[in-house]
Design a protein around this motif. Structure first.
Motif, mmCIF file in Angstrom:
data_model
loop_
_atom_site.group_PDB
_atom_site.id
_atom_site.type_symbol
_atom_site.label_atom_id
_atom_site.label_comp_id
_atom_site.label_asym_id
_atom_site.label_seq_id
_atom_site.Cartn_x
_atom_site.Cartn_y
_atom_site.Cartn_z
ATOM 1 N N SER A 100 0.827 -1.075 0.061
ATOM 2 C CA SER A 100 -0.086 0.011 -0.090
ATOM 3 C C SER A 100 0.925 1.344 0.051
ATOM 4 N N GLU A 101 2.127 1.398 0.863
ATOM 5 C CA GLU A 101 2.884 2.358 0.730
ATOM 6 C C GLU A 101 3.582 2.542 -0.675
ATOM 7 N N ASP A 102 3.967 1.483 -1.002
ATOM 8 C CA ASP A 102 4.670 1.629 -2.463
ATOM 9 C C ASP A 102 3.717 2.156 -3.482
ATOM 10 N N GLU A 103 2.471 1.766 -3.495
ATOM 11 C CA GLU A 103 1.596 2.208 -4.582
ATOM 12 C C GLU A 103 1.136 3.665 -4.550
ATOM 13 N N ALA A 104 1.172 4.101 -3.049
ATOM 14 C CA ALA A 104 0.792 5.269 -2.777
ATOM 15 C C ALA A 104 -0.459 5.821 -3.604
ATOM 16 N N VAL A 105 -1.422 4.922 -3.569
ATOM 17 C CA VAL A 105 -2.792 5.278 -3.721
ATOM 18 C C VAL A 105 -3.889 4.868 -2.653
ATOM 19 N N GLU A 106 -5.030 5.507 -2.984
ATOM 20 C CA GLU A 106 -5.873 5.387 -1.850
ATOM 21 C C GLU A 106 -6.586 4.177 -1.986
ATOM 22 N N PHE A 107 -6.541 3.321 -0.864
ATOM 23 C CA PHE A 107 -7.010 2.034 -0.613
ATOM 24 C C PHE A 107 -8.298 2.160 0.475
ATOM 25 N N PRO A 108 -9.612 1.432 0.136
ATOM 26 C CA PRO A 108 -9.918 1.229 -1.301
ATOM 27 C C PRO A 108 -10.170 2.358 -1.951
ATOM 28 N N SER A 109 -10.388 2.290 -2.947
ATOM 29 C CA SER A 109 -10.642 3.575 -3.880
ATOM 30 C C SER A 109 -12.330 4.240 -3.594
ATOM 31 N N SER A 110 -12.507 5.296 -3.583
ATOM 32 C CA SER A 110 -13.821 6.018 -3.325
ATOM 33 C C SER A 110 -14.781 5.350 -4.039
ATOM 34 N N SER A 111 -14.818 4.871 -5.187
ATOM 35 C CA SER A 111 -15.781 4.203 -6.090
ATOM 36 C C SER A 111 -16.198 2.926 -5.424
ATOM 37 N N VAL A 112 -14.910 2.010 -5.049
ATOM 38 C CA VAL A 112 -15.103 0.951 -4.407
ATOM 39 C C VAL A 112 -16.046 1.171 -2.954
ATOM 40 N N SER A 113 -15.635 2.034 -2.077
ATOM 41 C CA SER A 113 -16.069 2.268 -1.102
ATOM 42 C C SER A 113 -17.520 2.630 -0.955
ATOM 43 N N SER A 114 -17.905 3.505 -1.940
ATOM 44 C CA SER A 114 -19.232 3.926 -1.959
ATOM 45 C C SER A 114 -20.274 2.856 -2.576
ATOM 46 N N GLU A 115 -19.758 2.206 -3.443
ATOM 47 C CA GLU A 115 -20.922 0.902 -4.106
ATOM 48 C C GLU A 115 -20.786 -0.113 -3.130
ATOM 49 N N ASP A 116 -19.714 -0.704 -2.482
ATOM 50 C CA ASP A 116 -19.512 -1.809 -1.556
ATOM 51 C C ASP A 116 -19.849 -1.539 -0.258
ATOM 52 N N ASN A 117 -21.138 -2.210 0.277
ATOM 53 C CA ASN A 117 -21.601 -2.155 1.619
ATOM 54 C C ASN A 117 -20.867 -3.202 2.401
ATOM 55 N N GLU A 118 -19.923 -3.991 1.997
ATOM 56 C CA GLU A 118 -19.048 -4.730 2.912
ATOM 57 C C GLU A 118 -18.277 -3.776 3.897
ATOM 58 N N GLU A 119 -18.096 -4.502 5.087
ATOM 59 C CA GLU A 119 -17.083 -3.624 6.147
ATOM 60 C C GLU A 119 -15.824 -3.577 5.581
ATOM 61 N N ILE A 120 -15.280 -2.393 5.930
ATOM 62 C CA ILE A 120 -13.894 -1.967 5.308
ATOM 63 C C ILE A 120 -12.901 -2.286 6.558
ATOM 64 N N ILE A 121 -11.862 -2.970 6.586
ATOM 65 C CA ILE A 121 -11.150 -3.292 7.911
ATOM 66 C C ILE A 121 -9.940 -2.536 7.621
ATOM 67 N N PHE A 122 -9.360 -2.568 6.295
ATOM 68 C CA PHE A 122 -7.965 -1.913 6.005
ATOM 69 C C PHE A 122 -8.262 -0.566 5.157
ATOM 70 N N ARG A 123 -7.616 0.246 5.473
ATOM 71 C CA ARG A 123 -7.629 1.494 4.530
ATOM 72 C C ARG A 123 -6.119 2.025 4.644
ATOM 73 N N TRP A 124 -6.040 2.839 3.347
ATOM 74 C CA TRP A 124 -4.737 3.539 3.198
ATOM 75 C C TRP A 124 -4.919 4.813 2.544
ATOM 76 N N ALA A 125 -4.281 5.890 3.094
ATOM 77 C CA ALA A 125 -4.384 7.202 2.344
ATOM 78 C C ALA A 125 -3.053 7.879 2.092
ATOM 79 N N PRO A 126 -2.708 8.027 0.905
ATOM 80 C CA PRO A 126 -1.373 8.507 0.650
ATOM 81 C C PRO A 126 -0.888 9.751 1.584
#
Length: 1677
Positions: A322-348
């Motif tokens: 996640s640190e090497d990719e330096a992108v938001e995880f999960p992306s905003s589109s995935v976060s808004s469309e998927d109702n599953e619980e999000i356990i891991f996040r990354w914000a550059p």
């Protein structure tokens, strides 16, 4: 090389077919490995030859097309006729060839055949053939249903062994990788095997199959297969997450994911974002799968340390990616469309915060692998950092899911170390972040699960340092605060469901007494809130019914009180009915918690009164069968309906029913009393007269009273109705304490004693004020109302008992009748008219019927035997009532009872002996049943309780016999009859159940004194049998304590205690032995010795002597001299209990100190089982001794001598005793008792023992003992100053003997100011003191000098400056010494000691004469002398538990409080300051460094640098290959190089050969690198290197502790062994663990869990060398 050999062979042999056939082997034979390898080389060489139409005789040999075709057909036949059959033979272990067994090298032959198969497939280059071979091997991976792989050599005909199939398929896979359908089938079979096969094969499948398959694909194929594997593993884990196999699923899923981590988290993925979309292939991202994170979190808390290591490794890889990719995880589109619980996040944009969080998290989880608390505690502040980071969210989206924190706590809860577990619990209870609703909700299921599991551990509730006995344990206080905070923070809509689940959890498992107590108390502190409905009350019922049935009584009662408080404050009255409420209340026992008149009862009344009208209406059934529901539910309405329903019974039938369940009567009785008390409190608060209580109770009880009034006259009244009405009456009478006590307890003759059952009337710990009131309106009303029906009740019961009860179920009914009759007779015995009728009419009539029934011939029928049982029970109840003094001595009832002896002692008819006791131990004749007549042994249903009835029949006989002995037989009992009676009693002990023997022991207590001298052997037998019976009950507390009380009363009767060894040697020895065994039993069972010492003290010196004469009192007291050992043992009694036993005692003290706040203190009677009670009892006994009484004086003097002997025995023993050890405590108790007895002793006797007191001063004693001895010396010299010269003589003893013990005598001189006023020639004595002290001021020992200087300072100040005139030069010396002492102020540590000794309590605030009291001796001094708190006896125990006699010479309490306000001397200062945290990693003691250093990218580089010098030496080398590429410390590598060279390892593998030039390496290697082959393999290349060595036949051995590790002492190393060593900090990385064939661990016995890596490697290298050590030619070092 192979092509040259092939050309040479073909040049010399022009027919390759002949050579081909020569290298092949017969199908039924077992070829050598070399033969297989030769054929492999031949086929490989021929296959590489060029193809041409013709062949010439040149240097090169070519194949014609025709010959190649023939060759290829032969190669294909090799697969089917050579390879596969040989695989099958290896699988089945069938190596029979010419009578030989299978060679040991199965692995070698398998590898050789796999190479042959690989060459054949590569030579053919035919995917069809490869596919057929793969399909032939594939069934070996598919186990039949219900079959598991158990390391069998084969799996059946035509199927290969799984290990052979794995190796075979691994060489086939590259050739079939283009067949999508086949590879998918192979992959599915491999995953299926991972789920079912043993652990040893799972790693092999993962590495050999899945790795090989993925290596054969391009990027798109890899992505497809990875997606297939990931989805399969996640779905498998999800489906099995609730099963018991879930840990196994997690373990294997983590193994697979770790193996594939380089594919799933490939650095190449970083480049995807820079490639055109058409050229990039999307591998599955496991971070997008919620189930993947569930697997990781389950792994982090897994019980297997390797699984935890793998999970943490995967987490690190995810964070690094996640640190090497330096992108938001999960992306905003995935976060808004998927109702599953999000356990891991990354914000550059918050990369630094996230990196530090996960670094701290990894550090904490790695540190928790250590079990030492000193390693774990420093990282706890990192948990605070994690929590604050997770909680402080300013952007509205939580970056850190709370579940990650739960994993940290769960790891601490599962620790083997209780201290680590306790730290985790404390940390969670103080978690401030739970004040946030989101976090509280996220933690709720964790609180209900793992947290509740760990709270069941009793050891967590031990009091902490600084807490005194009786304080609420620190964890209990924190738990209360936590529960309030947690539930207050939960969202309102979630509080009720969470609380319900919590209560249900309490009822779903068995809890120890202490945890359930403090959990209940914590619940009772929750703020009042309507949260619980009917389900909640049902859950509370389950807690009361199932989980608290075996706890210690007081703690169980206290827990009930707290649970009831919780129910009152948390129940939503609008959701529950009164039926729900009273169904719960019936489980609160009146003798444990819910007792009428207690504050808890009053609180319940107020709650019912306040809630009246708010309860949910009950659906009731009316008399006509219709259901109705009232709009407003009142308590009175409920009780009236329940009364109507209770008394509504069907008409009588011809068959007699059994007695109804008393539970209904219990519920209704409580409801009636609560209703009446509610109305009475309402009337009193409104200022109304209490006469309304009588009317209210009359209206409630009218249906019952009407039924009772018709008992005697209405013969058609249903039997069930009469039973239920009497049950209800009985419970009402039992729940309302009677206002009147029976007239007087029967005055017994002086030589006899009240039975044990009567002596056991113990008061409650606290009597509520409401019960103490003499005029209780409810009780008065009850007595008045029942008085109107008492005559019909008595008439009915007497009629029923007089011959109407004839069925087996009537025996239980008779018990009900007798209980009611006893209560009624006792209640109204003060009413003259009723009392006269009872004793002159009712009972005489009953007794005549009873005697007629018992004297009649027995009829072997149910009716006849039931009549006899009922008659004997009636007679026993009459004797019990008579023993309480209800009947006048001249009444007809008493006269009939006096002649009772004539029945039992009536002569037997001939031909029995004339003095035979035929009516002792009568038994009932069991009636014959239909089953017996047919020869079947089964009992009929009517006789199932026959044994119980027969046992009670015998018990009742002995109740009557015991009463008969107390009132005396009609004449003197002849000796033969007395002996026969005792023999019958011994027989009864073997006939009766243990719980029914009390009447027998009571009878024996009256018989033993009569026959002790004439029938000594019989008495010994009686006492011995009784004692064995008591010992057999030690695990049954319900029966043990009353039986023990009865036994002590019998065996230690004062007449038996008076016997001397000359009179009854056998009996006295037996009693002494039993007393010793009883004391030993008390070491494990608290309270046993209490019973004996209390009985003996009361026997020897009764607190109420009564009418006994002085001579008789002296005779009884003189027996104490014969049993001085009991008194001496009581003086020093105090077992050292186990930690769990001490916890129960301390928590019980805590509950007792709650007083009336806890109703259990009122309801539960005091049991006097305090382990300090024997000492309290004996001190009270000694306090009442009078020095003027010669017997008392003699006893005290002999006791002093006995205690001095005990002290000297400990002092002379070679065993060294430590502070607060048992020896220290015994010495302390000895001198406490001696000090307490001092004022009562004669001066002459004190003079005789003074020398022994001084002698004790020369012994090395613990501080508390030393202070007591010094205090005793001072008091003796104050009281008897003529002995001062004997003190001076102590300073003249050989200095070798005194050494530091002279400090004791110097301490006495510090208090010379108190002794001086009593001395003659004060100036002379003062001068002597100076002379003595000065010689010790120059001692070599610093402590001696310190004491001497203090004594000199105090003594010099007595005479003042004027007294020094006659000293001459001595005064100068004294002043110089004192100046030296004061000069210590500038000498650092000496100054501290000088200040401390002057401020010490013994030399400062303590005054030996003024502070002399029991409080100072037994409480204040121990508390100031660093003695454990369980040795402190507070003064209130002497006031409350015993009859203590105070006097001016021995006051109980200290007259001034000065001494109690002094703090103990602070000789050991502990620094509890906070740690500095200025450097991020400085405060952590760890085996790990920031983990990111271990996953940096490295360029693949493999180099081979053999040392030619080693080859020229001609040394013997083993096949051992040591791989140390993971070790990075040059010192470890240098030492390892030296070890490997010495023991002849084949090579040592390093991560870089540059280590060789390091000076630290060279310092330890001492040139061994010049003689040992060294290889260089980078850590990133280790996986490929290990697989290469596997293919070469090496067994990969790792040094690691896992669940499946093998002990080094049991492991047999293969000859070709590769030893893989782990990193100094992290061990073997998780991604390499699955490549190991076996893990070996070194057996350990210490606390530290790990050895240095070089030491570990040396141990394994030597063990390998030892196993393969040549018998000769090896040098020894």
């Amino acid at each position: 090389m192979s092509s040259i050999l092939i050309n040479a062979l073909l040049s010399s042999c022009h027919d390759p077919d002949t050579l081909f056939n020569t290298l092949c082997w017969p199908t039924d034979s077992w070829p050598d490995t070399e033969r297989v390898e030769a054929l492999t080389t031949f086929i490989d060489g021929i296959g590489k030859l060029p193809q041409s139409d013709t062949s010439d005789d040149g240097d090169k040999v070519a194949f014609s097309i025709a010959k190649r075709d023939i060759f290829l057909r032969k190669v294909e036949s090799i697969i089917w006729t050579q390879c596969l059959p040989l695989f099958l033979k290896v699988s089945n272990g069938d190596g029979a060839c010419k009578g030989k067994r299978v060679p040991d090298g199965r692995a070698e032959i398998t590898i050789a055949v796999c190479r042959l198969l690989s060459v054949c497939i590569n030579t053919l280059c035919d995917t069809a053939v490869s596919g057929r071979v793969a399909r032939a091997v594939l069934p070996s991976f598919q186990l039949p249903d219900g079959e598991t792989e158990e390391e069998l050599p084969g799996q059946g005909e035509g199927r290969l062994g799984i290990d052979v199939a794995i190796e075979a398929m691994s060489v086939i896979l590259p050739a079939v990788s283009s067949n999508e359908e086949l590879t998918t089938s192979i992959l599915s079979s491999a995953l299926s095997c991972i789920k079912t096969l043993p652990d040893a094969l799972v790693s092999k499948i993962t590495v050999r199959l899945i790795f090989t398959l993925l290596n054969c694909y391009s990027e798109d194929g890899i992505a497809s297969k990875l997606r297939f594997i990931l989805e399969d593993l996640c779905s498998w884990h999800k489906s099995d997450s609730s099963n018991t196999d879930s840990p196994v699923v997690t373990e294997r899923a983590l193994l697979c994911l770790t193996t594939l981590s380089d594919y799933l988290f490939s650095p190449a993925k970083v480049q995807q974002h820079t490639l055109p979309q058409s050229l990039s292939y999307t591998r599955p991202d496991p971070r997008c799968s919620l189930q993947f994170w569930r697997i990781l979190q389950d792994g982090l808390t897994h019980k297997d340390n390797v699984s935890r290591k793998r999970a943490l490794y995967l987490l690190k890889r995810c964070v690094a990616l996640s640190e090497d990719e330096a992108v938001e995880f999960p992306s905003s589109s995935v976060s808004s469309e998927d109702n599953e619980e999000i356990i891991f996040r990354w914000a550059p944009d918050r990369c630094k915060l996230l990196r530090e969080f996960w670094e701290d998290y990894a550090l904490v989880m790695e540190t928790l692998e250590e079990n030492q608390i000193h390693v774990v505690r420093p990282v706890l502040n990192r948990i605070h950092t994690l929590i604050q980071t997770a909680a402080n969210d300013s952007q509205g989206v939580s970056l850190f899911h709370p579940s990650w924190l739960l994993g940290v706590y769960q790891r601490m809860f599962h620790s083997e170390n209780k201290s680590v577990m306790r730290e985790g619990v404390d940390h969670l209870l103080e978690l401030q972040v739970l004040r946030r609703p989101a976090f509280a909700l996220a933690f709720s299921q964790f609180i209900l699960g793992p947290f509740m599991d760990v709270m069941s551990e009793s050891s967590l509730f031990h009091r902490t340092a600084g807490q005194s006995v009786g304080e609420c344990p620190e964890l209990g206080v924190k738990l209360q605060v936590f529960m309030v905070t947690f539930f207050s923070s939960l969202p309102q809509e979630n509080r009720g469901p969470v609380l319900l689940q919590l209560v249900q959890r309490l009822g779903s498992q068995h809890w120890c007494a202490v945890p359930i107590l403090f959990l209940s108390r914590a619940l009772s502190h929750l703020p009042p809130c309507p949260l619980l409905g009917p389900d909640g009350l049902q859950a509370l019922r389950e807690v009361l019914r199932c989980t608290m049935i075996t706890h210690q009584v007081l703690l169980r009662g206290a827990a009930q009180c707290f649970l009831l408080n919780s129910a009152l404050s948390l129940t939503d009255v609008t959701l529950v009915t009164l039926d729900d409420v009273f169904s719960l209340l019936v489980h609160f026992r009146a003798d444990e918690s819910l007792r009428r008149g207690t504050p808890l009862w009053n609180q319940l009344c107020d709650w019912l009164d306040d809630s009246e009208g708010s309860f949910r209406p009950c659906v009731r059934e009316s008399a006509d069968g219709t259901s109705t529901s009232s709009e407003i539910e009142t308590v009175r309405g409920y009780v009236q309906h329940q009364m109507e329903f209770f008394l509504r019974v069907p008409a009588s039938t011809d068959q007699t029913d059994s007695v109804p369940d008393p539970g209904e009567a219990e519920l209704l009785a409580k409801a009636i009393l609560l209703c009446v008390d509610i109305e009475g409190r309402t009337q009193r608060s409104g200022g109304e007269q209490t006469t309304g209580v009588s009317g209210g109770m009359d209206s409630l009880l009218r249906p019952l009273l009407d039924t009772l009034s018709r008992l005697h006259t209405n013969v058609y009244l249903p039997l069930r109705k009469t039973d239920k009405s009497l049950q209800l009456l009985l419970r009402l009478l039992q729940l309302t304490p009677a206002r009147h006590t029976p007239a007087a307890v029967l005055q017994l003759p002086p030589a006899r004693h009240t039975p044990a059952a009567v002596l056991q009337l113990t008061p409650a710990r606290h009597t509520p004020a409401a019960v103490e009131k003499e005029q209780d309106s409810v009780t008065v009303s009850m007595e008045t109302l029942v008085l109107g029906v008492v005559e019909p009740i008595q008439e009915f019961i007497l009629r029923r008992l007089s011959g109407e009860l004839q069925e087996l179920c009537d025996v239980e009914r008779a018990e009900l009748y007798l209980s009611v009759l006893k209560e009624v007779v006792l209640m109204y015995s003060v009413l003259e008219w009723n009392h006269s009728k009872v004793q002159e009419a009712y009972f005489p009539r009953l007794l005549r019927y009873v005697l007629r029934t018992l004297e009649a011939d027995q009829i072997p029928s149910v009716a006849g035997q039931v009549s006899r049982a009922v008659a004997m029970a009636s007679l026993a109840m009459t004797c019990e009532v008579a023993a309480l003094g209800v009947f006048n001595l001249q009444s007809e009832t008493t006269i009939l009872l006096v002649h009772l002896s004539s029945y039992f002692y009536s002569p037997a008819p001939p031909p029995a002996p004339p003095l035979s006791l035929v009516n002792f131990n009568q038994t009932l004749l069991k009636p014959p049943t239909a089953a017996q007549s047919t020869g079947v042994s089964e009992q009929g249903p009517l006789l199932k309780d026959w044994g119980r009835m027969a046992a009670h029949f015998i018990r009742d006989q002995w109740t009557c016999l015991g009463y008969g002995r107390r009132i005396g037989p009609p004449g003197p009992l002849e000796l033969p009859r007395a002996s026969g009676s005792l023999q019958a009693a011994i027989e009864a002990l073997s006939l009766l159940p243990s719980g029914l023997v009390l009447p027998v022991l009571d009878f024996m207590a009256s018989m033993l004194p009569q026959v002790a001298l004439s029938e000594e052997a019989l008495c010994v037998e009686a006492v011995t049998v009784s004692w064995k019976l008591v010992l057999g009950l030690s695990s049954n507390p319900h029966d043990f304590w009353p039986t023990l009380q009865g036994f002590v009363t019998m065996a230690f009767h004062h007449s038996l205690l008076e016997l001397t060894e000359e009179q009854a040697p056998g009996l006295t020895v037996t009693l002494q032995q039993i007393a010793v065994e009883l004391m030993e039993l008390s070491q494990a069972k608290t309270g046993v010795f209490n019973v004996l010492i209390q009985h003996c003290c009361h026997t020897w010196l009764p607190s109420d002597p009564g009418s006994e004469g002085q001579s008789q009192s002296d005779a009884m007291f003189s027996s104490a001299l014969l049993h001085l050992d009991i008194l001496a043992e009581a003086c020093v009694y105090g077992p050292v209990f186990r930690r769990d036993q001490r916890l129960i005692q301390e928590v019980q003290v805590y509950v007792e100190r709650l007083g009336e706040e806890c109703a259990a203190n009122t309801a539960v009677p005091s049991d006097n089982r305090d382990d300090q009670f024997p000492r309290v009892c004996v001190v009270a006994f000694l306090s009442r001794l009078q020095p003027s009484n010669q017997l008392h004086e003699r006893l005290m003097e002999e006791l002093v001598l006995c205690l001095l002997k005990k002290d000297e025995a400990i002092s002379k023993s070679k065993q060294r005793y430590y502070s607060n050890s048992l020896q220290h405590r015994v010495k302390n108790r000895v001198w406490q008792t001696l000090l307490m007895l001092l004022p009562k002793l004669r001066g002459e006797f004190v003079g005789t023992v003074l020398g022994r007191v001084f002698e004790a001063g020369f012994v090395s004693n613990q501080a508390s003992v030393k202070y007591l001895i010094e205090w005793k010396m001072v008091l003796i010299l104050v009281q008897y100053p003529e002995h001062i010269d004997r003190l001076w003589a102590c300073f003249s003893v050989d200095q070798e003997k005194t050494k530091t013990s002279v400090c004791t005598f110097l301490s006495v001189l510090v208090h010379l100011n108190i002794i001086m006023p009593q001395l003659k020639e004060k100036a002379v004595q003062w001068r002597k003191a100076l002379d003595v002290i000065l010689q010790w001021c120059f001692s070599h020992n610093f402590s001696v000098r310190l004491y001497a200087l203090l004594a000199l300072k105090r003594v010099w100040g007595l005479e003042g400056p004027g007294g020094a005139d006659g000293l001459g030069g001595l005064a100068t010396v004294v002043k110089a010494c004192l100046h030296q002492a004061e000069a210590m102020q500038s000498t650092g540590n000496a100054n501290k000691n000088w200040s401390r000794i002057q401020d010490h309590f013994f030399f400062g605030g303590f005054h030996p004469v003024r502070d002399y009291s029991v409080e100072t001796i037994f409480y204040t001094f121990p508390s100031l002398s660093e003695v454990f708190e369980d040795e402190w006896i507070p003064p209130w125990k002497f006031e409350k538990l015993v009859d203590f006699s105070q006097s001016a010479s021995l006051p109980l309490r200290n007259p001034v409080p000065d001494l109690s306000q002094i703090q103990p001397g602070d000789w050991i200062q502990q620094d509890k300051g906070d740690q500095d945290g200025e450097e991020r990693w400085a405060e952590v003691q760890k085996k790990m460094t920031p983990w990111r250093l271990g996953i940096q990218e490295q360029e693949p580089e493999l180099g081979l640098v053999p040392q030619q010098r080693a080859a020229r030496l001609g040394k013997l080398h083993s096949a051992l290959l040591v791989v140390a590429s993971l070790i990075d410390k040059p010192t470890n590598l240098g030492g390892l190089c030296r070890t490997c060279e010495i023991f002849g390892a084949s090579a040592l593998v390093l991560d870089s050969l540059r280590h060789v030039s390091d000076k630290h390496f060279q310092a330890l290697s001492v040139s061994s690198e010049l003689w040992l082959p060294l290889l260089e393999v980078k850590p990133v290349e280790l996986a490929d290197f290990l697989q290469l060595k596997k293919r070469e036949g090496y067994c990969i051995v790792g040094v690691e502790q896992t669940a499946n590790s093998q002990s080094l002492k049991d492991y047999k190393f293969p000859e070709k062994t590769l030893l893989l060593l782990g990193n100094e900090r992290e061990g073997i990385p998780a991604n390499l663990l699955q490549l190991l064939d076996v893990c070996v661990e070194i057996p350990q016995q210490g606390v530290i869990r790990s050895l240095n890596v070089h030491v570990s490697a040396a141990l394994l290298v030597w063990e390998y060398t030892r196993q393969y050590l040549p018998t000769t030619g090896v040098k020894s070092d």
